[in-house]
Design an enzyme around this catalytic site. Structure first.
Site: not given
Ligand code: G6P
Length: 609
Positions: A103-104, A481, A504
């Site tokens: 993992n990585g 959110e 805008h």
């Protein structure tokens, strides 16, 4: 991202590995694999499959086919090389002797690969991980740990590794640097896992590995080593999460279960911290919250949205300037941090790499680090000066819900505590706010009990292609959110705008029938919110509004549909307001037949930059 599990014991390994991986699928789910030492053939047996874990599991009949008591497993979120059988882990060295789950990211894999290819080593995948397996074999001269040590001196990047060697089937080797890894101690067995939920069924006794540490696991126990390969003693930690907290418990989806768990999670988070009319936070040194001239909040994803709300609350209550930054941006913006800066790091997993990098940059600059984290013992928690745990329990669905609300409640409580300490709040305001915290879980239950109303709204709007969320101030942060929840699980295009900004540019996108979710819970700005609703209505938008009970009627005169939350103190409006938005996103995704707990392309724990 990616989940790792490893087992060595006296039971059949493969079913344990597959069951462990099923708990880690939230970390990545585009392919899966296991490698075990086959006791019959005395060689490694490696099985991998593109797609969900279920594909692999069915192919192996739940692991029953594999005769072995030691192995490693992996569930993948692709970084180097597209999802495919060949690119799945475990990655194996060319002779088939060494299997590695990772993992990585190995940043210098290209140059190492070129070197190995020059030596005649054949490669079969596009992954960075294969380099590790091949390099271990290249250095291996009968001592696995020593070979791994030599590899570690050459690889750069982030990695949690689980390593199995056919020559030494009585051990597993584990390594950790900048990617999470824990070690579990069972009866006559030991484990490697990316997080505790993968091994909770078997043990609650764990070691948290530190960066640079290695471990050799056998059936009898675990020996850990520091980066100099010197043996070290580590303290065993006891995990207090319940097993069923990580199970669906009769719900169709983890996300729905976690939405419903929120009142209870908030009680767990808040009750011990409000005592006799005072806020009792963890045992901070007396000076920790004193002489603060500036606050930096850093986080990613939904945790960043918590930080957006936090900025409004903290500035209003304490009058300290606050800047909220994305973890991925912070370290590249030459941030202004010194010993009078309080750096608040927010993370559910405690492992998000960008957030972690921001923390380290803040530390380097001398800031005081306070983290708000859910996963106990996670990297961010351990590298912080002080930690406030949210105690929300394990969160499995990729889209966060209960972690978000508990983070928000805790940050709001911290704002109140700071304001009290600085004398920027009257006694009566302080006590009124505290009462609101105590009422919060019950009010949230009221919203959840009326979830059918929200399901009805979802049924009216689920086939829209594009949805805008608008709001001001607290409602803007809330809209960010709400919009994220919707897009990540339903795949509907959605944007959140500060209402005043619409004119805008974005208002040109509003046409007949465009759905606008108008948020107007913040009493102080209700009149402004109404004007914006009128503005979009007069350009043809359908408006689904979210407001408080007291404003329902007024809003209903203009909006097409109105969702409400109980009236509550401003401080807690976003905490309540997010619940109808979570439910709306959930029901919309359900009606569109989406894979709610595992949305495409995402992973819950993002441990790459
Ligand atoms: C992922 C998750 C989000 C989360 C973000 C930050 O993208 O899907 O739900 O907000 O990471 O994660 P953290 O664990 O640091 O809060």
């Amino acid at each position: 991202m990616c989940g790792i599990v490893g087992y060595i014991g006296r039971e059949q390994a493969a079913p344990i590995l597959l069951e462990g991986l099923s708990r880690l699928e939230y970390r990545g789910y585009d392919s899966a694999g296991v490698a075990v030492f086959d006791s019959q053939t005395e060689a490694l047996a490696v099985h991998k499959a593109k797609g969900r874990l279920q594909v692999l599991s069915e192919r192996l009949h739940g692991g029953a086919d594999l005769d072995s008591t030691v192995g490693v497993g992996h569930t993948r979120w692709a970084t180097h090389g597209a999802p495919s059988d060949a690119n799945s882990h475990p990655q194996v060295s060319h002779s088939g002797k060494i299997a590695v789950v990772h993992n990585g990211i190995i940043e210098n894999y290209a140059e190492l690969k070129a070197f190995l290819m020059e030596q005649g080593v054949p490669f079969t995948s596009e992954t960075d991980t294969e380099v590790v397996a091949q390099l271990i074999e290249y250095f291996y001269q009968g001592d696995l740990l020593q070979a791994v040590g030599r590899v570690l001196r050459r690889i750069q990047g982030a990695y949690a590794l689980g390593i199995l060697c056919a020559d030494c089937p009585d051990q597993l080797v584990a390594v950790r640097k900048d990617s999470p890894l824990i070690l579990g101690l069972g009866e006559d067995c030991t484990f490697i896992a990316s997080d505790v939920t993968a091994i909770l069924r078997h043990t609650r006794r764990v070691y948290y590995m530190e960066d640079g540490e290695l471990a050799v696991l056998t059936r009898e126990g675990i020996q850990c080593f520091n980066h100099l390969m010197q043996p070290i003693e580590k303290e065993v930690a006891a995990v207090d999460w319940e097993i069923d907290a990580a199970e669906k418990g009769g719900y169709e989806h983890f996300m729905f279960k976690e939405i419903m768990e929120q009142p209870e999670a908030l009680r767990r988070c808040l009750s011990p911290r409000i005592r006799d009319g005072e806020i009792v936070l963890e045992d901070f040194p007396p000076d920790f919250l004193r002489d603060i001239s500036r606050i930096c909040i850093v986080a990613c994803g939904s945790s960043y949205h918590v930080g957006m709300v936090g900025k409004y609350h903290l500035e209003r209550l304490t009058r300290i300037p606050v800047e909220t930054s994305l973890g991925s941006e912070f370290r590249y913006m030459d941030p202004i941090v010194d010993q009078h800066t309080l750096v608040i790091v927010i993370s559910q997993s405690g492992e998000t790499l960008d957030t972690m990098a921001a923390l380290r940059e803040a530390r380097r600059l001398g800031g005081r680090i306070l983290s708000i984290v859910n996963v106990v013992g996670s990297s961010i928690a351990r590298e912080s000066d002080q930690v406030l745990y949210t105690w929300a329990g394990p969160e499995i669905a990729v889209a966060t819900t209960k972690a978000y609300t508990t983070q928000l409640a805790l940050l709001s409580l911290l704002a109140l505590k700071l304001a009290r300490a600085r004398g920027t709040l009257s006694d009566s305001e302080y006590h009124a706010s505290l009462d609101a915290f105590q009422a919060l879980p019950d009010k949230m239950e009221q919203i959840l009990s009326r979830r059918d109303d929200i399901q009805y709204f979802a049924s009216q709007y689920f086939n829209h292609n594009s949805i805008f969320f608008i709001g001001r101030n607290l409602d803007y942060a809330l809209g960010l959110e709400g919009s994220l929840k919707l897009k990540e699980i339903s795949y509907i295009h959605s944007e959140a705008y500060a209402s005043g900004e619409l004119k805008h540019g974005t208002i040109s996108l509003i046409e007949d029938g465009t759905l606008v979710v108008a948020l107007s819970t913040y009493e102080k700005l209700f009149a402004k919110a109404m004007s914006n609703v009128v503005e979009v209505k007069s350009r043809g938008a359908s408006v689904l509004a979210l407001t408080t009970e007291r404003r329902r009627e007024e809003m209903a005169r203009i909006a097409d549909a109105v969702m409400t939350i109980p009236d509550i103190h401003d401080l807690l409006l976003p905490c309540l307001g997010v619940v109808p938005l979570q439910l709306f996103a959930y029901y919309v995704a359900l009606m569109r037949g989406c894979d709610i707990d595992k949305p495409r392309n995402l992973a819950k724990s993002v441990t790459v930059e």
